[in-house]
Design a protein around this motif. Structure first.
Motif, PDB file in Angstrom:
ATOM      1  N   TRP A   1       0.844  -1.191   0.000  1.00  0.00           N
ATOM      2  CA  TRP A   1       0.000   0.000   0.000  1.00  0.00           C
ATOM      3  C   TRP A   1       0.877   1.238   0.000  1.00  0.00           C
ATOM      4  CZ3 TRP A   1      -0.705  -4.125   3.299  1.00  0.00           C
ATOM      5  CH2 TRP A   1      -1.927  -4.815   3.214  1.00  0.00           C
ATOM      6  N   HIS A   2       0.352   2.343  -0.549  1.00  0.00           N
ATOM      7  CA  HIS A   2       1.040   3.619  -0.422  1.00  0.00           C
ATOM      8  C   HIS A   2       0.960   4.019   1.052  1.00  0.00           C
ATOM      9  CE1 HIS A   2       2.030   7.838  -0.841  1.00  0.00           C
ATOM     10  NE2 HIS A   2       2.607   7.496  -1.999  1.00  0.00           N
ATOM     11  N   ALA A   3       2.087   4.391   1.645  1.00  0.00           N
ATOM     12  CA  ALA A   3       2.133   4.647   3.087  1.00  0.00           C
ATOM     13  C   ALA A   3       1.306   5.850   3.512  1.00  0.00           C
ATOM     14  CB  ALA A   3       3.581   4.827   3.543  1.00  0.00           C
ATOM     15  N   VAL A   4       1.153   6.845   2.655  1.00  0.00           N
ATOM     16  CA  VAL A   4       0.413   8.040   3.023  1.00  0.00           C
ATOM     17  C   VAL A   4      -1.069   7.904   2.702  1.00  0.00           C
ATOM     18  CG1 VAL A   4       0.161  10.526   2.654  1.00  0.00           C
ATOM     19  CG2 VAL A   4       2.444   9.500   2.779  1.00  0.00           C
ATOM     20  N   THR A   5      -1.391   7.472   1.486  1.00  0.00           N
ATOM     21  CA  THR A   5      -2.792   7.430   1.062  1.00  0.00           C
ATOM     22  C   THR A   5      -3.516   6.158   1.488  1.00  0.00           C
ATOM     23  OG1 THR A   5      -2.345   6.368  -1.072  1.00  0.00           O
ATOM     24  CG2 THR A   5      -2.211   8.795  -0.981  1.00  0.00           C
ATOM     25  N   GLY A   6      -2.769   5.073   1.724  1.00  0.00           N
ATOM     26  CA  GLY A   6      -3.390   3.793   2.054  1.00  0.00           C
ATOM     27  C   GLY A   6      -3.891   3.032   0.842  1.00  0.00           C
ATOM     28  N   GLU A   7      -3.640   3.556  -0.360  1.00  0.00           N
ATOM     29  CA  GLU A   7      -4.088   2.898  -1.598  1.00  0.00           C
ATOM     30  C   GLU A   7      -3.329   1.591  -1.818  1.00  0.00           C
ATOM     31  OE1 GLU A   7      -3.938   3.620  -6.430  1.00  0.00           O
ATOM     32  OE2 GLU A   7      -3.150   5.147  -5.088  1.00  0.00           O
ATOM     33  N   LEU A   8      -4.067   0.513  -2.123  1.00  0.00           N
ATOM     34  CA  LEU A   8      -3.437  -0.763  -2.454  1.00  0.00           C
ATOM     35  C   LEU A   8      -2.735  -0.621  -3.787  1.00  0.00           C
ATOM     36  CD1 LEU A   8      -2.986  -3.769  -1.755  1.00  0.00           C
ATOM     37  CD2 LEU A   8      -5.077  -4.259  -3.045  1.00  0.00           C
ATOM     38  N   LEU A   9      -1.431  -0.923  -3.803  1.00  0.00           N
ATOM     39  CA  LEU A   9      -0.636  -0.763  -5.021  1.00  0.00           C
ATOM     40  C   LEU A   9      -0.387  -2.078  -5.741  1.00  0.00           C
ATOM     41  CD1 LEU A   9       2.023   1.733  -3.637  1.00  0.00           C
ATOM     42  CD2 LEU A   9      -0.013   2.257  -5.004  1.00  0.00           C
ATOM     43  N   GLY A  10      -0.392  -3.181  -5.017  1.00  0.00           N
ATOM     44  CA  GLY A  10      -0.123  -4.449  -5.676  1.00  0.00           C
ATOM     45  C   GLY A  10      -0.123  -5.610  -4.711  1.00  0.00           C
ATOM     46  N   THR A  11      -0.138  -6.809  -5.282  1.00  0.00           N
ATOM     47  CA  THR A  11      -0.177  -8.046  -4.521  1.00  0.00           C
ATOM     48  C   THR A  11       0.717  -9.077  -5.193  1.00  0.00           C
ATOM     49  OG1 THR A  11      -2.466  -7.599  -3.902  1.00  0.00           O
ATOM     50  CG2 THR A  11      -1.715  -9.849  -3.636  1.00  0.00           C
ATOM     51  N   LEU A  12       1.447  -9.827  -4.389  1.00  0.00           N
ATOM     52  CA  LEU A  12       2.233 -10.955  -4.879  1.00  0.00           C
ATOM     53  C   LEU A  12       1.675 -12.230  -4.283  1.00  0.00           C
ATOM     54  CD1 LEU A  12       5.933  -9.781  -4.449  1.00  0.00           C
ATOM     55  CD2 LEU A  12       4.776 -10.234  -6.596  1.00  0.00           C
ATOM     56  N   PRO A  13       1.477 -13.253  -5.086  1.00  0.00           N
ATOM     57  CA  PRO A  13       1.064 -14.527  -4.506  1.00  0.00           C
ATOM     58  C   PRO A  13       2.230 -15.119  -3.726  1.00  0.00           C
ATOM     59  CG  PRO A  13       1.530 -14.786  -6.830  1.00  0.00           C
ATOM     60  CD  PRO A  13       1.647 -13.316  -6.524  1.00  0.00           C
ATOM     61  N   HIS A  14       1.956 -15.643  -2.551  1.00  0.00           N
ATOM     62  CA  HIS A  14       3.022 -16.240  -1.761  1.00  0.00           C
ATOM     63  C   HIS A  14       2.423 -17.129  -0.679  1.00  0.00           C
ATOM     64  CE1 HIS A  14       6.921 -16.816  -0.043  1.00  0.00           C
ATOM     65  NE2 HIS A  14       6.439 -16.504   1.133  1.00  0.00           N
ATOM     66  N   ILE A  15       3.134 -18.151  -0.323  1.00  0.00           N
ATOM     67  CA  ILE A  15       2.723 -19.019   0.775  1.00  0.00           C
ATOM     68  C   ILE A  15       3.861 -19.040   1.773  1.00  0.00           C
ATOM     69  CG2 ILE A  15       2.121 -21.378   1.430  1.00  0.00           C
ATOM     70  CD1 ILE A  15       1.014 -21.738  -1.386  1.00  0.00           C
ATOM     71  N   GLY A  16       3.571 -18.777   3.023  1.00  0.00           N
ATOM     72  CA  GLY A  16       4.578 -18.828   4.071  1.00  0.00           C
ATOM     73  C   GLY A  16       4.962 -17.453   4.579  1.00  0.00           C
ATOM     74  N   ARG A  17       5.901 -17.430   5.520  1.00  0.00           N
ATOM     75  CA  ARG A  17       6.381 -16.173   6.097  1.00  0.00           C
ATOM     76  C   ARG A  17       7.237 -15.426   5.093  1.00  0.00           C
ATOM     77  NH1 ARG A  17       8.062 -15.558  12.097  1.00  0.00           N
ATOM     78  NH2 ARG A  17       7.987 -13.450  11.338  1.00  0.00           N
ATOM     79  N   THR A  18       7.228 -14.105   5.218  1.00  0.00           N
ATOM     80  CA  THR A  18       7.972 -13.263   4.292  1.00  0.00           C
ATOM     81  C   THR A  18       8.772 -12.234   5.077  1.00  0.00           C
ATOM     82  OG1 THR A  18       6.187 -13.479   2.700  1.00  0.00           O
ATOM     83  CG2 THR A  18       7.748 -11.738   2.304  1.00  0.00           C
ATOM     84  N   TRP A  19       9.983 -11.964   4.610  1.00  0.00           N
ATOM     85  CA  TRP A  19      10.832 -10.936   5.197  1.00  0.00           C
ATOM     86  C   TRP A  19      11.181  -9.942   4.117  1.00  0.00           C
ATOM     87  CZ3 TRP A  19      11.087 -16.088   6.072  1.00  0.00           C
ATOM     88  CH2 TRP A  19      10.886 -16.507   7.386  1.00  0.00           C
ATOM     89  N   CYS A  20      11.405  -8.701   4.517  1.00  0.00           N
ATOM     90  CA  CYS A  20      11.649  -7.629   3.563  1.00  0.00           C
ATOM     91  C   CYS A  20      12.913  -6.875   3.960  1.00  0.00           C
ATOM     92  CB  CYS A  20      10.454  -6.683   3.587  1.00  0.00           C
ATOM     93  SG  CYS A  20      10.565  -5.344   2.428  1.00  0.00           S
ATOM     94  N   THR A  21      13.717  -6.530   2.982  1.00  0.00           N
ATOM     95  CA  THR A  21      14.904  -5.709   3.210  1.00  0.00           C
ATOM     96  C   THR A  21      15.194  -4.912   1.946  1.00  0.00           C
ATOM     97  OG1 THR A  21      17.176  -5.731   4.045  1.00  0.00           O
ATOM     98  CG2 THR A  21      16.586  -7.438   2.445  1.00  0.00           C
TER      99      THR A  21
END
Length: 119
Positions: free
Chosen positions: A68-88
Motif C-alpha cells: 500500500w502507499h504509506a500516506v494514502t493507504g491505496e493498495l498498489l499491488g499483490t504478490l502470490p506467496h505461501i509462508g512467512r515473508t521478510w523484507c529488506t
C-alpha cells in the motif's frame, strides 16, 4: 517500523491483531489517514521506499504479500506467496522480499516499483 517521507517527517507503522495497519506522524503522534485493512490477523508490516515512494508491505495472509502507499493507504499491488515473508533493501536500493514455501523452498522477489507487485 518507520519510513521517512520525502516531503516531511517520518511515518510510524504498526499492526493490530485484527488486521488493521495504522500509520502515525512520528513528530506529532497524530494518526495518518484511515487504518488499512490487511484482511488477515496479525499482519507483519514493513515500511520502506519503493521507487522513491513510501510504502507499507505486509504479509500474514498465507496466500499473498500486499503493498500500500504509506500516506494514502491505496493498495498498489499483490504478490502470490505461501509462508512467512521478510523484507529488506539491497545495496542498490532494490527492495528484496524473501520467504519460504510450505515445502521449505526459499522464494526471492526483487522489486523496483509497486508495479512489480502485479498491481
Amino acid at each position: 517500523m518507520t519510513v521517512d517521507l520525502s516531503d516531511g517527517p517520518a511515518l510510524v507503522v504498526g499492526a493490530e491483531f485484527e488486521g488493521r495497519i495504522r500509520r502515525w506522524d512520528l513528530p506529532t503522534g497524530e494518526p495518518m489517514g484511515e487504518p488499512i485493512d490487511s484482511g488477515v490477523q496479525l499482519p507483519e508490516p514493513a515500511a520502506l521506499h519503493l521507487a522513491g515512494e513510501p510504502v507499507v508491505i505486509a504479509s500474514g495472509d498465507p496466500q499473498a504479500v500486499r503493498c500500500w502507499h504509506a500516506v494514502t493507504g491505496e493498495l498498489l499491488g499483490t504478490l502470490p506467496h505461501i509462508g512467512r515473508t521478510w523484507c529488506t533493501t539491497g545495496p542498490d536500493g532494490t527492495v528484496l522480499l524473501t520467504g519460504t514455501t510450505q515445502d521449505g523452498d526459499l522464494v526471492l522477489y526483487r522489486l523496483s516499483s509497486a508495479g512489480a507487485m502485479g498491481g
